[in-house]
Design a protein around this motif. Structure first.
Motif, short mmCIF file in Angstrom:
data_model
loop_
_atom_site.label_atom_id
_atom_site.label_comp_id
_atom_site.label_asym_id
_atom_site.label_seq_id
_atom_site.Cartn_x
_atom_site.Cartn_y
_atom_site.Cartn_z
N ARG A 11 -4.84 6.71 -8.56
CA ARG A 11 -3.88 5.69 -9.04
C ARG A 11 -3.58 5.70 -10.70
O ARG A 11 -2.90 5.25 -11.47
CB ARG A 11 -4.96 4.28 -9.29
N LEU A 12 -4.61 6.53 -11.46
CA LEU A 12 -4.07 5.94 -12.94
C LEU A 12 -3.33 7.06 -13.19
O LEU A 12 -2.58 7.24 -14.14
CB LEU A 12 -6.46 7.29 -13.31
N LEU A 13 -3.29 8.23 -12.21
CA LEU A 13 -2.01 9.66 -12.73
C LEU A 13 -0.90 8.25 -12.93
O LEU A 13 0.08 8.43 -13.52
CB LEU A 13 -1.85 10.70 -11.77
N LEU A 14 -0.86 7.24 -11.36
CA LEU A 14 0.16 7.36 -11.11
C LEU A 14 1.18 5.43 -12.73
O LEU A 14 1.16 5.71 -12.90
CB LEU A 14 0.59 6.05 -9.71
N GLN A 52 0.50 -1.60 -0.36
CA GLN A 52 0.19 -0.03 -0.28
C GLN A 52 1.38 1.56 -0.66
O GLN A 52 2.15 1.06 1.05
CB GLN A 52 -0.49 0.37 1.24
N VAL A 53 0.25 2.41 -0.45
CA VAL A 53 0.95 3.89 -0.46
C VAL A 53 -0.59 4.51 -0.07
O VAL A 53 -1.44 4.53 -0.14
CB VAL A 53 1.31 4.14 -2.23
N ILE A 54 0.22 4.88 1.17
CA ILE A 54 -0.67 5.98 1.74
C ILE A 54 -0.28 7.33 1.65
O ILE A 54 1.13 7.73 1.80
CB ILE A 54 -0.79 5.85 3.71
N ILE A 55 -1.46 8.29 1.35
CA ILE A 55 -1.36 9.29 0.73
C ILE A 55 -1.93 10.65 1.71
O ILE A 55 -2.81 10.42 1.67
CB ILE A 55 -1.51 10.02 -0.54
N ASP A 56 -0.96 11.29 3.12
CA ASP A 56 -1.84 12.19 3.32
C ASP A 56 -1.98 14.03 2.80
O ASP A 56 -1.39 14.35 1.95
CB ASP A 56 -1.69 12.32 4.85
#
Length: 111
Positions: A29-32, A4-8
């Motif tokens: 998710r689309l951008l990455l 997982q990647v968590i973005i605050d």
């Protein structure tokens, strides 16, 4: 194994981009996935699966992001043409190309 990647982020970000938290997560998710596809690190199918889209839908989403539909480099095109003509990549032929073949982009095939 799953990771997982968590973005605050604050609500201000959602307000500025005009997205709900779920929409923002999908867009991130689309951008990455699109960036990894553009860099050639993922195929279009892998990128589409990773961001939860079908391959065609993913490819059409690239235009909205200002990215090219294809991530092929100029050399990749020559390899694809060689494969289409000969059933193998040009790099696999181990045959030096003549100047004429390089200039006309004709690929010698040994049958």
């Amino acid at each position: 194994m799953s990771h997982q990647v968590i973005i605050d982020y604050d609500d201000d970000l959602l307000i500025n981009v005009g997205l709900s938290p779920d929409e923002f997560a999908l867009e991130a998710r689309l951008l990455l996935a699109a960036q990894l596809y553009e860099q050639g690190k993922l195929s279009s199918g892998q990128a589409a699966k990773w961001c939860g889209k079908g391959r065609v839908d993913f490819l059409f989403s690239l235009e909205r992001l200002g990215l090219p539909l294809s991530n092929l480099r100029p050399d990749d095109g020559d390899l694809e043409i060689g494969f289409a003509r000969c059933g193998r990549a040009l790099a696999d032929t181990n045959t030096p190309l003549s100047t004429e073949a390089r200039n006309t982009r004709t690929i010698p095939c040994r049958h």
